[in-house]
Each structure stands twice: as C-alpha cells, then as structure tokens.
Design an enzyme around this catalytic site. Structure first.
Site, mmCIF file in Angstrom:
data_model
loop_
_atom_site.group_PDB
_atom_site.id
_atom_site.type_symbol
_atom_site.label_atom_id
_atom_site.label_comp_id
_atom_site.label_asym_id
_atom_site.label_seq_id
_atom_site.Cartn_x
_atom_site.Cartn_y
_atom_site.Cartn_z
ATOM 1 N N GLU A 1 -18.050 -1.390 43.350
ATOM 2 C CA GLU A 1 -19.452 -1.901 43.236
ATOM 3 C C GLU A 1 -19.314 -3.426 43.031
ATOM 4 O O GLU A 1 -20.595 -3.921 42.538
ATOM 5 C CB GLU A 1 -20.435 -1.040 42.373
ATOM 6 C CG GLU A 1 -20.489 0.150 42.978
ATOM 7 C CD GLU A 1 -21.637 1.066 41.871
ATOM 8 O OE1 GLU A 1 -22.781 1.252 42.609
ATOM 9 O OE2 GLU A 1 -21.646 1.235 40.548
ATOM 10 N N HIS A 4 -23.404 -4.154 34.730
ATOM 11 C CA HIS A 4 -23.863 -2.744 35.540
ATOM 12 C C HIS A 4 -23.252 -1.571 34.731
ATOM 13 O O HIS A 4 -22.002 -1.442 34.636
ATOM 14 C CB HIS A 4 -23.074 -2.743 36.625
ATOM 15 C CG HIS A 4 -23.306 -1.548 37.547
ATOM 16 N ND1 HIS A 4 -24.780 -0.910 37.898
ATOM 17 C CD2 HIS A 4 -22.591 -0.454 37.896
ATOM 18 C CE1 HIS A 4 -24.586 0.266 38.249
ATOM 19 N NE2 HIS A 4 -23.201 0.498 38.496
ATOM 20 N N HIS A 63 -24.016 2.801 33.264
ATOM 21 C CA HIS A 63 -24.698 3.931 33.682
ATOM 22 C C HIS A 63 -25.313 4.603 32.237
ATOM 23 O O HIS A 63 -24.576 5.856 31.683
ATOM 24 C CB HIS A 63 -23.811 5.059 34.428
ATOM 25 C CG HIS A 63 -23.079 4.807 35.560
ATOM 26 N ND1 HIS A 63 -22.197 5.240 36.290
ATOM 27 C CD2 HIS A 63 -23.374 3.651 36.287
ATOM 28 C CE1 HIS A 63 -21.859 4.602 37.384
ATOM 29 N NE2 HIS A 63 -22.701 3.684 37.544
ATOM 30 N N HIS A 114 -28.551 6.753 38.855
ATOM 31 C CA HIS A 114 -27.257 6.208 38.997
ATOM 32 C C HIS A 114 -27.237 5.327 37.659
ATOM 33 O O HIS A 114 -26.212 5.556 36.868
ATOM 34 C CB HIS A 114 -27.423 5.059 40.115
ATOM 35 C CG HIS A 114 -26.096 4.212 40.223
ATOM 36 N ND1 HIS A 114 -25.881 3.625 41.500
ATOM 37 C CD2 HIS A 114 -25.047 4.082 39.402
ATOM 38 C CE1 HIS A 114 -24.909 2.766 41.336
ATOM 39 N NE2 HIS A 114 -24.265 2.841 40.104
HETATM 40 ZN ZN LIG Z 1 -22.430 2.392 39.144
#
Ligand SMILES: [Zn+2]
Length: 244
Positions: free
Chosen positions: A82, A101, A103, A169
């Site tokens: 990603e 980023h 989760h 996500h």
């Molecule tokens: Zn992710």
C-alpha cells in the site's frame, strides 16, 4: 545526499509508539516521511524480514521512490503493497511531510457500522475535538490500495483532510511532521474509543456548538504546537525513550 539517519530514527520511533498503543493489527501498518527535496520517501518495510510496528528499528525503514520502487534497504525488506497511499499523498499535497497508515480496531468498527464519530468532549482534549469537527474524510472502498490508480483515487477521497477513515480497513493520517501525523492517529483512536464506550453506557450527546466553536478556535489560534510537543514527549517516555 542529506543525512537521513535522524529522520529514519524518528519514523521508527513513530512506529514503536503506534505499536505500543495497539493501534494496528499484527505486523500491518506503516509510517513514512518525505525525503526533503527529492521524489522519494522513507517508509517502514514489509516482507519476510519485517518487524511489527512495536519492534521497528531504523533498519526496518527503507527508501522508496515515487513509483513505489525500493532504492535503499536490506534484502528481505520490501516496499509495502500500500505504498501508493503514501506516494499519492506526497505527490498531490506539498504540505504533507509524513503519512501514517494503521488498522485500529475501534475506528474500523465505526466504518463497519457506518456510524459517525461525534464531538462528545471538549476540554478533555481540544485538539482531538478539532480533528473530529474539521479533519475527517472517508474512503468508502475496503480494498488494499495497491496500485497507482487506487492511490490516486484514495488521495482524491482524502482531499486536504488530516485523517481518512477507510471502510472495513483502517485509517490514514497526514501532516507536516512525523509527530503531528502520529498524534492525529492516536487522537482519532481515542475519539473512537470514547464514542464506543459512551454508546455502551447510554445515549451520547454531542457538546454544544458554542463550546465547539470556542475550543476549536482556541486550538487553531495558539497552544497547539506546545501541546503537540508535550504530547509527543509523553509517548516517547511511555516507550522508555528520549525524543529523537
Ligand atoms: Zn492497510
């Protein structure tokens, strides 16, 4: 070439803080920083030799160009799938110097149930309130952002916001410093935990608009930087570390 060791250490420290706070699942998630003056970034690597966020050291931070290709880094450490979340935010927002980023489970629950995060507190954490009322975007898809096309789509959905909720996500935060992007992720998670627990306890009631305007205006005007510094120092100490 500029000495990037300090920036690499700072990105690694951000990873350890987010890991220590359980803001992600297993080894998922990554933090990056723009390399000033170049079309490249430092980013926490994935791959067979990767470390979970909590255990990241500077060796886990590789250099990647804006096409997502690794240019510096040990064997067994690879570009995250990603990476396009990061490259497209740097390409489209010159103000952004760091992207996080992760989760975080409690935030993801709100995206699953499609429930908004409400401004339920004020003086408890004014900068967290400001993030809620001004800083949130939503990416409605639940896929892995693993191509240039998806990265571009994601960056357009996030717009100029500080944080983007990603359905089923996780989240992405972006800021002008590693410290601010990391703290935004932490404060967003705090907001989700409070919203969740308040809903379990009873019927949450948002604070008055007048108080929101007063508090948000105040954080915009003055003490934000001071609080950001002391909050960052707090989380470094929580790791048993000094600031980088
Ligand atoms: Zn992710």
């Amino acid at each position: 070439m500029a000495d990037l060791s300090k920036l690499r250490a700072l990105v690694a420290q951000s990873c350890r803080i987010l890991g220590k706070l359980n803001l992600t699942k297993e080894p998922s998630g990554h933090v990056s920083a723009r390399i000033p003056g170049e079309e490249k970034l430092l980013i926490k690597a994935r791959g067979p030799e990767e470390s979970g966020l909590r255990f990241v050291q500077p060796r886990d931070i590789i250099t990647v160009d804006f096409s997502g290709k690794k240019t510096v880094g040990e064997d067994g450490l690879e570009t995250p799938q990603e990476v396009f979340i990061h490259t497209w935010l740097y390409k489209t927002r010159p103000d952004v110097q760091c992207v996080v980023h992760v989760h975080p489970l409690t935030v993801v629950l709100f995206t699953i149930c499609n429930k908004p995060l409400q401004p339920l507190y004020g003086a408890y954490d004014p900068s967290g309130l400001r993030l809620l009322v001004e800083g949130l975007a939503t990416y409605p898809r639940s896929i892995t952002v693993s191509s240039d096309g998806l990265g571009q789509e994601f960056a357009a959905a996030m717009g100029q916001k500080q944080v983007c909720l990603m359905r089923g996500h996780g989240i992405t935060s972006a800021a002008a410093s590693v410290e601010d992007a990391t703290l935004a992720a932490i404060k967003l998670n705090d907001a989700a935990v409070i919203n969740y627990q308040a809903a379990l306890l009873g019927t949450p009631v948002p604070i008055p608009q007048e108080d929101i305007e007063l508090l948000v205006g105040r954080t915009r005007a003055g003490s934000k930087a001071v609080h950001a510094n002391s909050n960052w120092r707090y989380y470094c100490k929580l790791l048993g570390e000094e600031e980088n």
